[in-house]
Motif scaffolding. Structure first.
Motif, PDB file in Angstrom:
ATOM      1  N   ILE A 240       0.807  -1.044   0.128  1.00  0.00           N
ATOM      2  CA  ILE A 240      -0.071   0.085   0.048  1.00  0.00           C
ATOM      3  C   ILE A 240       0.964   1.105  -0.265  1.00  0.00           C
ATOM      4  O   ILE A 240       0.795   2.272  -0.746  1.00  0.00           O
ATOM      5  CB  ILE A 240      -0.885  -0.264   1.104  1.00  0.00           C
ATOM      6  N   ILE A 241       1.935   1.215   0.821  1.00  0.00           N
ATOM      7  CA  ILE A 241       2.825   2.485   0.802  1.00  0.00           C
ATOM      8  C   ILE A 241       3.516   2.527  -0.461  1.00  0.00           C
ATOM      9  O   ILE A 241       3.418   3.817  -1.046  1.00  0.00           O
ATOM     10  CB  ILE A 241       3.802   2.162   2.026  1.00  0.00           C
ATOM     11  N   ALA A 242       3.904   1.562  -0.908  1.00  0.00           N
ATOM     12  CA  ALA A 242       4.617   1.706  -2.285  1.00  0.00           C
ATOM     13  C   ALA A 242       3.848   2.019  -3.263  1.00  0.00           C
ATOM     14  O   ALA A 242       4.154   2.861  -4.346  1.00  0.00           O
ATOM     15  CB  ALA A 242       5.276   0.281  -2.703  1.00  0.00           C
ATOM     16  N   GLN A 243       2.330   1.601  -3.584  1.00  0.00           N
ATOM     17  CA  GLN A 243       1.627   2.060  -4.368  1.00  0.00           C
ATOM     18  C   GLN A 243       1.120   3.641  -4.262  1.00  0.00           C
ATOM     19  O   GLN A 243       1.077   4.187  -5.280  1.00  0.00           O
ATOM     20  CB  GLN A 243       0.462   1.451  -4.346  1.00  0.00           C
ATOM     21  N   LEU A 244       0.873   3.931  -3.086  1.00  0.00           N
ATOM     22  CA  LEU A 244       0.658   5.431  -3.049  1.00  0.00           C
ATOM     23  C   LEU A 244       1.635   6.297  -3.210  1.00  0.00           C
ATOM     24  O   LEU A 244       1.514   7.336  -3.983  1.00  0.00           O
ATOM     25  CB  LEU A 244       0.591   5.786  -1.493  1.00  0.00           C
ATOM     26  N   ILE A 245       3.130   5.801  -3.278  1.00  0.00           N
ATOM     27  CA  ILE A 245       4.246   6.836  -3.676  1.00  0.00           C
ATOM     28  C   ILE A 245       4.468   6.636  -4.952  1.00  0.00           C
ATOM     29  O   ILE A 245       4.766   7.787  -5.801  1.00  0.00           O
ATOM     30  CB  ILE A 245       5.585   6.217  -3.016  1.00  0.00           C
ATOM     31  N   THR A 246       4.148   5.639  -5.885  1.00  0.00           N
ATOM     32  CA  THR A 246       4.594   5.496  -7.251  1.00  0.00           C
ATOM     33  C   THR A 246       3.239   5.502  -8.251  1.00  0.00           C
ATOM     34  O   THR A 246       3.375   5.315  -9.481  1.00  0.00           O
ATOM     35  CB  THR A 246       5.118   4.032  -7.468  1.00  0.00           C
ATOM     36  N   TYR A 247       2.015   5.504  -7.630  1.00  0.00           N
ATOM     37  CA  TYR A 247       0.763   5.546  -8.531  1.00  0.00           C
ATOM     38  C   TYR A 247       0.668   6.297  -9.701  1.00  0.00           C
ATOM     39  O   TYR A 247       0.303   5.916 -10.828  1.00  0.00           O
ATOM     40  CB  TYR A 247      -0.390   5.636  -7.613  1.00  0.00           C
ATOM     41  N   PRO A 248       1.104   7.781  -9.576  1.00  0.00           N
ATOM     42  CA  PRO A 248       0.864   8.229 -10.835  1.00  0.00           C
ATOM     43  C   PRO A 248       1.767   8.018 -12.109  1.00  0.00           C
ATOM     44  O   PRO A 248       1.485   7.874 -13.237  1.00  0.00           O
ATOM     45  CB  PRO A 248       1.363   9.890 -10.499  1.00  0.00           C
ATOM     46  N   LEU A 249       2.989   7.366 -11.690  1.00  0.00           N
ATOM     47  CA  LEU A 249       3.849   6.782 -12.742  1.00  0.00           C
ATOM     48  C   LEU A 249       3.449   5.545 -13.461  1.00  0.00           C
ATOM     49  O   LEU A 249       3.461   5.152 -14.551  1.00  0.00           O
ATOM     50  CB  LEU A 249       5.223   6.255 -11.905  1.00  0.00           C
TER      51      LEU A 249
ATOM     52  N   SER B 269      -7.155   0.138  -6.916  1.00  0.00           N
ATOM     53  CA  SER B 269      -5.592  -0.518  -7.055  1.00  0.00           C
ATOM     54  C   SER B 269      -4.983  -0.724  -5.543  1.00  0.00           C
ATOM     55  O   SER B 269      -4.363  -1.873  -5.354  1.00  0.00           O
ATOM     56  CB  SER B 269      -4.792   0.670  -7.539  1.00  0.00           C
ATOM     57  N   LEU B 270      -5.643   0.260  -4.575  1.00  0.00           N
ATOM     58  CA  LEU B 270      -4.967  -0.024  -3.118  1.00  0.00           C
ATOM     59  C   LEU B 270      -5.320  -1.548  -2.777  1.00  0.00           C
ATOM     60  O   LEU B 270      -4.793  -2.095  -1.888  1.00  0.00           O
ATOM     61  CB  LEU B 270      -5.520   1.044  -2.226  1.00  0.00           C
ATOM     62  N   VAL B 271      -6.757  -1.533  -3.020  1.00  0.00           N
ATOM     63  CA  VAL B 271      -7.616  -2.838  -2.276  1.00  0.00           C
ATOM     64  C   VAL B 271      -6.622  -4.086  -3.083  1.00  0.00           C
ATOM     65  O   VAL B 271      -6.555  -4.988  -2.616  1.00  0.00           O
ATOM     66  CB  VAL B 271      -8.989  -2.715  -2.768  1.00  0.00           C
ATOM     67  N   GLY B 272      -6.407  -4.052  -4.314  1.00  0.00           N
ATOM     68  CA  GLY B 272      -5.724  -5.153  -5.319  1.00  0.00           C
ATOM     69  C   GLY B 272      -4.293  -5.318  -4.584  1.00  0.00           C
ATOM     70  O   GLY B 272      -3.976  -6.402  -4.544  1.00  0.00           O
ATOM     71  N   THR B 273      -3.655  -4.057  -4.376  1.00  0.00           N
ATOM     72  CA  THR B 273      -2.370  -4.184  -3.938  1.00  0.00           C
ATOM     73  C   THR B 273      -2.311  -4.928  -2.595  1.00  0.00           C
ATOM     74  O   THR B 273      -1.625  -5.693  -2.183  1.00  0.00           O
ATOM     75  CB  THR B 273      -1.697  -2.611  -3.628  1.00  0.00           C
ATOM     76  N   ALA B 274      -3.123  -4.335  -1.478  1.00  0.00           N
ATOM     77  CA  ALA B 274      -3.191  -5.051  -0.378  1.00  0.00           C
ATOM     78  C   ALA B 274      -3.514  -6.653  -0.743  1.00  0.00           C
ATOM     79  O   ALA B 274      -2.858  -7.462   0.089  1.00  0.00           O
ATOM     80  CB  ALA B 274      -4.195  -4.340   0.464  1.00  0.00           C
ATOM     81  N   ALA B 275      -4.379  -6.932  -1.375  1.00  0.00           N
ATOM     82  CA  ALA B 275      -4.720  -8.255  -1.455  1.00  0.00           C
ATOM     83  C   ALA B 275      -3.731  -8.917  -2.143  1.00  0.00           C
ATOM     84  O   ALA B 275      -3.397 -10.267  -1.832  1.00  0.00           O
ATOM     85  CB  ALA B 275      -6.175  -8.309  -2.601  1.00  0.00           C
ATOM     86  N   SER B 276      -3.253  -8.498  -3.194  1.00  0.00           N
ATOM     87  CA  SER B 276      -1.973  -9.085  -3.985  1.00  0.00           C
ATOM     88  C   SER B 276      -0.779  -9.549  -2.914  1.00  0.00           C
ATOM     89  O   SER B 276      -0.460 -10.551  -2.878  1.00  0.00           O
ATOM     90  CB  SER B 276      -1.814  -8.497  -5.217  1.00  0.00           C
ATOM     91  N   GLN B 277      -0.461  -8.538  -2.427  1.00  0.00           N
ATOM     92  CA  GLN B 277       0.919  -8.629  -1.941  1.00  0.00           C
ATOM     93  C   GLN B 277       0.599  -9.530  -0.397  1.00  0.00           C
ATOM     94  O   GLN B 277       1.363 -10.364   0.054  1.00  0.00           O
ATOM     95  CB  GLN B 277       1.201  -7.272  -1.184  1.00  0.00           C
ATOM     96  N   GLY B 278      -0.767  -9.267   0.212  1.00  0.00           N
ATOM     97  CA  GLY B 278      -1.017 -10.090   1.278  1.00  0.00           C
ATOM     98  C   GLY B 278      -1.027 -11.515   0.854  1.00  0.00           C
ATOM     99  O   GLY B 278      -0.420 -12.513   1.582  1.00  0.00           O
ATOM    100  N   VAL B 279      -1.879 -11.942  -0.050  1.00  0.00           N
ATOM    101  CA  VAL B 279      -2.000 -13.319  -0.327  1.00  0.00           C
ATOM    102  C   VAL B 279      -0.587 -13.850  -0.836  1.00  0.00           C
ATOM    103  O   VAL B 279      -0.176 -14.822  -0.814  1.00  0.00           O
ATOM    104  CB  VAL B 279      -2.888 -13.486  -1.827  1.00  0.00           C
ATOM    105  N   TYR B 280       0.113 -13.044  -1.649  1.00  0.00           N
ATOM    106  CA  TYR B 280       1.632 -13.281  -2.290  1.00  0.00           C
ATOM    107  C   TYR B 280       2.482 -13.800  -1.132  1.00  0.00           C
ATOM    108  O   TYR B 280       3.044 -14.797  -1.130  1.00  0.00           O
ATOM    109  CB  TYR B 280       2.189 -12.551  -3.319  1.00  0.00           C
TER     110      TYR B 280
END
Length: 338
Positions: free
Chosen positions: A16-25, A70-81
């Motif tokens: 989530i933190i990484a996504q918030l920082i890099t999302y515009p890119l 995207s944040l929901v997906g990131t949390a789910a993806s990284q958590g599951v992974y």
């Protein structure tokens, strides 16, 4: 709390933190990947120029289009992974110890085993979270039409005539759009290249674990058994690992994005893809091999930065969670080198 659950929670937080920082890119990169006619533009816009163009014509909010799912997906993806990665990793380490007792190997998880562990965790992650990323891709590539805005403007400049603005493109719109096009199976568009893309985190984790193992082994010799690594070192190792994985697998990422973006009705057939094979053939025919590398420089910056932040934050969160839930076993549970 199990070690797998601790890693899953920490992975979700770091993602989530990484996504918030890099999302515009990420938004700009997705648009670059799905640009169907790169040869029509006289000069390719740089990442910064394209970000400014989006802000100028569509507003700041479009750089963050699809952020919530995207944040929901990131949390789910990284958590599951990370949850399943730790489970598979523990089993691989147990198998390595069993082989050592039989006089086989050195008791550590080898490079190939690390690759298999990461691939298995990645496959589980893809099958469970692909629908979220289909919706996110739609929201990132949605563009406010200039003709639409004109149609909703007041041509007579009469203040008494109400101007009806089109509703914002929300998550619910993307969900209905995907379902309307292909039904439930539409949420698994691009799943085949995405499953192949499992090789990306697999290569990433293989490189990361290998580099971490070598760093700790070297440090153990120099510092009399001290194998601890700093947050900065984890950041740099994560960046190097992700760089290598991205360069190898980027063409598959472009194909996946092309399949997940909206397929316009009546669109030029060369831009309409029936599946993975059809997309690859048409991209080679109409765009050449360069089409598979659109926006690669942006992706390298975004993914390498995101991965480095993710690895660093995740490892720090693992330490923090362990300290909270099991302070007496913190020292014992510090992850051993593979």
């Amino acid at each position: 709390m199990s070690d797998a659950l601790i890693n899953g929670v920490a992975g979700a937080g770091g993602g989530i933190i990484a996504q918030l920082i890099t999302y515009p890119l990420q938004t700009v990169n997705t648009r670059q990947q799905t640009n169907r006619d790169p040869k029509k533009t006289k000069r390719k816009l740089t990442t910064i120029e394209q970000m400014c163009k989006v802000v100028k014509h569509e507003g700041w909010d479009r750089l963050y289009g699809g952020l919530l799912p995207s944040l929901v997906g990131t949390a789910a993806s990284q958590g599951v992974y990370y949850y399943f990665y730790q489970i598979f990793r523990d089993r691989a380490e147990a198998a390595a110890r069993d082989r050592l007792k039989k006089g086989l190997g050195d008791g550590s998880v080898g490079m190939f085993s690390s690759l298999v562990v990461a691939a298995c965790a990645g496959c589980v992650n893809v099958l469970l979270t692909n629908p979220i990323w289909v919706v996110v891709t739609r929201m990132q590539t949605y563009k406010k039409s200039s003709t639409s805005s004109k149609a909703h403007s007041n041509p007579s400049n009469n203040p008494e005539i109400a101007v009806i603005e089109p509703p914002p493109y929300a998550t619910s719109h993307a969900v209905h759009e995907v379902y309307g096009e292909a039904g439930v199976l539409g949420f698994w568009k691009g799943v085949f290249p995405t499953l192949i893309m499992v090789s990306n985190p697999s290569i990433q984790f293989m490189l990361y674990e290998t580099l971490l193992k070598k760093l700790r082994a070297r440090r153990a010799k120099r510092n009399e058994g001290n194998i601890g690594v700093t947050a900065l070192e984890v950041f740099l190792l994560g960046a190097v690992a992700k760089l290598g994985a991205t360069v190898v697998t980027y063409p598959l990422l472009v194909v996946k994005s092309r399949l997940q973006v909206r397929q316009e009705i009546g669109e030029d057939k060369k831009h309409h893809y029936k599946g993975t094979h059809d997309a690859i053939i048409k991209m080679i025919r109409y765009e050449g091999f360069s089409g598979f590398y659109q926006g690669m420089s942006t992706k390298i910056v975004q993914s390498v930065l995101a991965a480095a932040v993710l690895f660093m934050v995740k490892e720090e969160l693992v330490k923090g969670v362990r300290l909270l839930v099991r302070p007496d076993t913190l020292v014992k549970k510090v992850r051993k080198p593979p």
